[in-house]
Design an enzyme around this catalytic site. Structure first.
Site, mmCIF file in Angstrom:
data_model
loop_
_atom_site.group_PDB
_atom_site.id
_atom_site.type_symbol
_atom_site.label_atom_id
_atom_site.label_comp_id
_atom_site.label_asym_id
_atom_site.label_seq_id
_atom_site.Cartn_x
_atom_site.Cartn_y
_atom_site.Cartn_z
ATOM 1 C CD GLU A 262 -3.199 -0.968 0.473
ATOM 2 O OE1 GLU A 262 -3.229 0.036 -0.263
ATOM 3 O OE2 GLU A 262 -3.756 -1.970 0.279
ATOM 4 C CB CYS A 296 -2.004 7.090 0.862
ATOM 5 S SG CYS A 296 -3.544 6.321 1.756
HETATM 6 P P1 NAD Z 1 8.101 5.572 4.833
HETATM 7 O O1 NAD Z 1 8.083 4.737 3.603
HETATM 8 O O2 NAD Z 1 9.108 6.314 5.374
HETATM 9 O O3 NAD Z 1 8.064 4.592 6.143
HETATM 10 C C1 NAD Z 1 6.867 3.455 6.091
HETATM 11 C C2 NAD Z 1 7.077 2.413 6.886
HETATM 12 O O4 NAD Z 1 8.290 1.532 6.345
HETATM 13 C C3 NAD Z 1 8.053 2.916 8.582
HETATM 14 O O5 NAD Z 1 7.592 1.890 9.435
HETATM 15 C C4 NAD Z 1 9.549 2.458 8.061
HETATM 16 O O6 NAD Z 1 10.192 2.236 9.282
HETATM 17 C C5 NAD Z 1 9.521 1.436 7.133
HETATM 18 N N1 NAD Z 1 10.650 1.218 6.189
HETATM 19 C C6 NAD Z 1 11.331 2.225 5.461
HETATM 20 N N2 NAD Z 1 12.082 1.715 4.611
HETATM 21 C C7 NAD Z 1 12.039 0.489 4.675
HETATM 22 C C8 NAD Z 1 12.608 -0.503 4.297
HETATM 23 N N3 NAD Z 1 13.586 -0.289 3.060
HETATM 24 N N4 NAD Z 1 12.304 -1.994 4.464
HETATM 25 C C9 NAD Z 1 11.535 -2.331 5.539
HETATM 26 N N5 NAD Z 1 10.819 -1.219 6.297
HETATM 27 C C10 NAD Z 1 11.087 0.169 5.814
HETATM 28 O O7 NAD Z 1 6.563 6.110 4.665
HETATM 29 P P2 NAD Z 1 5.901 7.282 5.702
HETATM 30 O O8 NAD Z 1 6.735 8.655 5.709
HETATM 31 O O9 NAD Z 1 5.838 6.671 7.189
HETATM 32 O O10 NAD Z 1 4.438 7.476 5.201
HETATM 33 C C11 NAD Z 1 4.044 8.023 4.305
HETATM 34 C C12 NAD Z 1 4.048 7.204 2.850
HETATM 35 O O11 NAD Z 1 3.213 6.353 3.136
HETATM 36 C C13 NAD Z 1 3.588 8.132 1.684
HETATM 37 O O12 NAD Z 1 4.188 7.756 0.443
HETATM 38 C C14 NAD Z 1 1.932 7.558 1.784
HETATM 39 O O13 NAD Z 1 1.332 7.848 0.594
HETATM 40 C C15 NAD Z 1 2.313 6.355 2.232
HETATM 41 N N6 NAD Z 1 0.864 5.678 2.346
HETATM 42 C C16 NAD Z 1 0.119 4.752 1.857
HETATM 43 C C17 NAD Z 1 -0.842 4.076 2.145
HETATM 44 C C18 NAD Z 1 -1.869 3.229 1.326
HETATM 45 O O14 NAD Z 1 -2.704 2.678 1.812
HETATM 46 N N7 NAD Z 1 -1.500 3.174 0.075
HETATM 47 C C19 NAD Z 1 -1.415 4.467 3.481
HETATM 48 C C20 NAD Z 1 -0.853 5.139 4.348
HETATM 49 C C21 NAD Z 1 0.446 6.046 3.862
#
Ligand code: NAD
Length: 506
Positions: A262, A296
């Site tokens: 997601e 998102c």
């Molecule tokens: P992020 O990608 O920085 O982090 C999300 C999660 O992933 C965190 O728990 C982080 O620790 C973990 N993470 C980061 N890099 C990783 C890796 N290489 N391997 C494994 N885990 C890793 O995102 P954010 O800043 O917390 O959230 C914002 C983003 O999330 C936006 O792009 C938004 O659109 C997206 N989002 C999407 C949905 C959806 O349902 N499509 C919902 C909410 C947020």
């Protein structure tokens, strides 16, 4: 300690590693402080999960799966029903914690907990409806059917902007399916994770649910990478940015595991010349500035018919001028802070790139630094769809205005980005509406008419296409993503006929 933390059972420094109601050591663990984006003040701290603790959690989950899968699904549903009731009791304080740690306005904080409650209700019903199909066998005296079985441990990696709801979308469905859950929330909202775990733990303990069914680990990217690489975890559901999803997808695919992704969106609303402009303007504002543009599904692009472009732009300028920005706990505030200093800097950099690429910021964008916290004024910019900055998701309240002449052009602009999460058209013209929803219309996972891009209900399957990752969570038949399908053929006759009429006499 203030009353809110006490009500939620939180201490000044909290364990971040849990199997059910039991917390693990914390020896040698790094301590992560949680600061509120509202005023920069320290809230409390959480001890992150060490590698040893992580391994103990996963082993506990593998063990717990052996007994949890034997519990009949409706009984698993009964546990989720009680979790829903406990969340109802804690809706107000948990919603307040979401607001304090993540910064969304009070109404949205409460709404997020309501979403957890809604998915619990949904999952309870689903626990009696894990249906498989039956087929007519081509062989005499044979019965063919399919069943759905649980996978095992499911890793749930979630983002900061929905610090509790996205967990519940995954965990409550996975729980009724018979999986066991290992949750790693965002490092930006660690207290929300601990608070949810403590609320759930009361139900688990009262019902004697094995400890490893609902587990929590805390930490940053590294802990997420452990989950992605872990062969003991057959399914990883990851919510976050596109670069994160790309990394998780590759690591999990390399071990032939499964993912539900997601990821980021770049959501647009087409405003046709027949639209109810006032309704469109209200939906646009909620979609573009709600949660300070950190959803998102936030509305990022407006594709507006040239005949109504000026009128809509002027109306938006008027509304944007009166939006109350400030402390998200105060009634009347519509826009709270961004999550941190880096988010403010990313927005400023994006505004600079808009101008550099030939666009024009026509409203807002200022950093409001007269108070502590990370406040900005939502921005409106006139751009062209192909600008590189427009093609990206900037996780901040910037909305782009783009002009179009006919519907085919509008749809081409609409679909002309790499992401495919949510989409919408405002029109009172039936043909336009149906075209947008047809196979030659929106290419997104969510497509709406006369409703904005954000604010989905849990009853539908949620997720998006293209770089958004293709995952589906929440309603409809998303539960199938948390189970493995098995085709069964039963021979109740005395012969051994072969399929396709093959003769094979021995
Ligand atoms: P992020 O990608 O920085 O982090 C999300 C999660 O992933 C965190 O728990 C982080 O620790 C973990 N993470 C980061 N890099 C990783 C890796 N290489 N391997 C494994 N885990 C890793 O995102 P954010 O800043 O917390 O959230 C914002 C983003 O999330 C936006 O792009 C938004 O659109 C997206 N989002 C999407 C949905 C959806 O349902 N499509 C919902 C909410 C947020």
């Amino acid at each position: 300690m203030d009353d809110l933390l006490k009500t939620l059972g939180l201490d000044d420094v909290n364990p971040g590693t849990w199997t059910g109601g039991k917390s693990l050591g914390g020896e040698g663990a790094a301590v992560r402080e949680s600061y509120s984006p509202i005023d920069g003040g320290r809230i409390a701290a959480v001890r992150e999960t060490t590698r040893e603790e992580y391994d103990a959690v996963v082993e506990g989950a593998v063990e717990a799966f052996r007994s949890w899968r034997m519990v009949p699904a409706p009984q698993r549903g009964e546990i989720v029903r009680q979790i829903g009731d406990e969340l109802r009791r804690y809706k107000e304080p948990l919603g307040r914690l979401v607001t304090r740690e993540m910064g969304k306005i009070a109404q949205e904080g409460l709404g997020e907990v309501q979403e957890m409650i809604d998915i619990c209700d949904f999952a309870v019903g689903q626990s009696r409806m894990l249906y498989g199909k039956t087929m007519h066998s081509e062989r005499p005296e044979h019965r063919m059917y399919e069943q759905w079985h649980p996978y095992g441990p499911v890793g749930i990696i979630s983002a900061f902007n929905f610090p509790v709801a996205v967990y519940a979308w995954n965990a409550m469905l996975a729980a009724v399916c018979g999986d066991v859950m290992i949750w790693k929330g965002s490092e930006k909202t660690p207290l929300c994770g601990v608070a949810v775990q403590r609320i759930i733990a009361r139900v688990l303990e009262a019902n004697g649910v094995p400890e490893g069914v609902f587990s929590l680990v805390t930490g940053g990217r590294e802990v997420g990478e452990w989950i992605a690489a872990d062969e003991r975890i057959p399914l990883v559901s990851a919510t976050g940015s596109i670069p994160m999803g790309r990394s998780v997808a590759q690591v999990v695919a390399a071990r032939l595991g499964r993912t539900i992704l997601e990821l980021g969106g770049n959501n647009a609303i087409i405003v046709s010349k027949s639209a109810d402009l006032e309704m469109a303007a209200r939906a646009i504002v909620f979609g573009a500035v709600g949660t300070a543009g950190q959803r998102c599904t936030s509305t990022r692009r407006l594709i507006v018919h040239e005949e109504v472009y000026d009128a809509l732009r002027d109306r938006l300028l008027e509304i944007y001028g009166s939006i109350r920005i400030g402390d998200p706990r105060e009634p009347g505030t519509l826009v709270g802070p961004l999550i941190d200093k880096e988010a403010v800097e990313a927005m400023q950099a994006a505004l600079g790139r808009i101008e550099a690429e030939g666009g024009r910021v026509i409203f807002g964008g200022e950093v409001l630094d007269e108070r502590p916290g990370h406040y900005v004024r939502p921005a409106i910019a006139e751009v062209e769809n192909h600008f590189e900055i427009v093609q990206e998701e900037t996780f901040a309240p910037i909305v782009y205005l783009i002009r179009y002449g006919d519907l085919d052009e509008a749809i081409e602009l609409h679909n002309g980005v790499r992401q495919g999460l949510s989409s919408s058209i405002f029109t009172l013209d039936l043909r336009e509406a149906e075209t947008f929803l047809s196979h030659r219309g929106s290419d997104c996972g969510i497509a709406n008419v006369n409703i904005g891009t954000s604010g989905a209900e849990i009853g539908g399957a949620f997720g998006g296409e293209k770089e958004t990752g293709g995952g589906r969570e929440s309603g409809s038949d998303s539960w199938k993503g948390y189970m493995r399908r098995q085709t069964n053929t039963m021979n109740w006759g005395r012969d051994l006929p072969l399929a396709q009429g093959i003769e094979f006499e021995v």
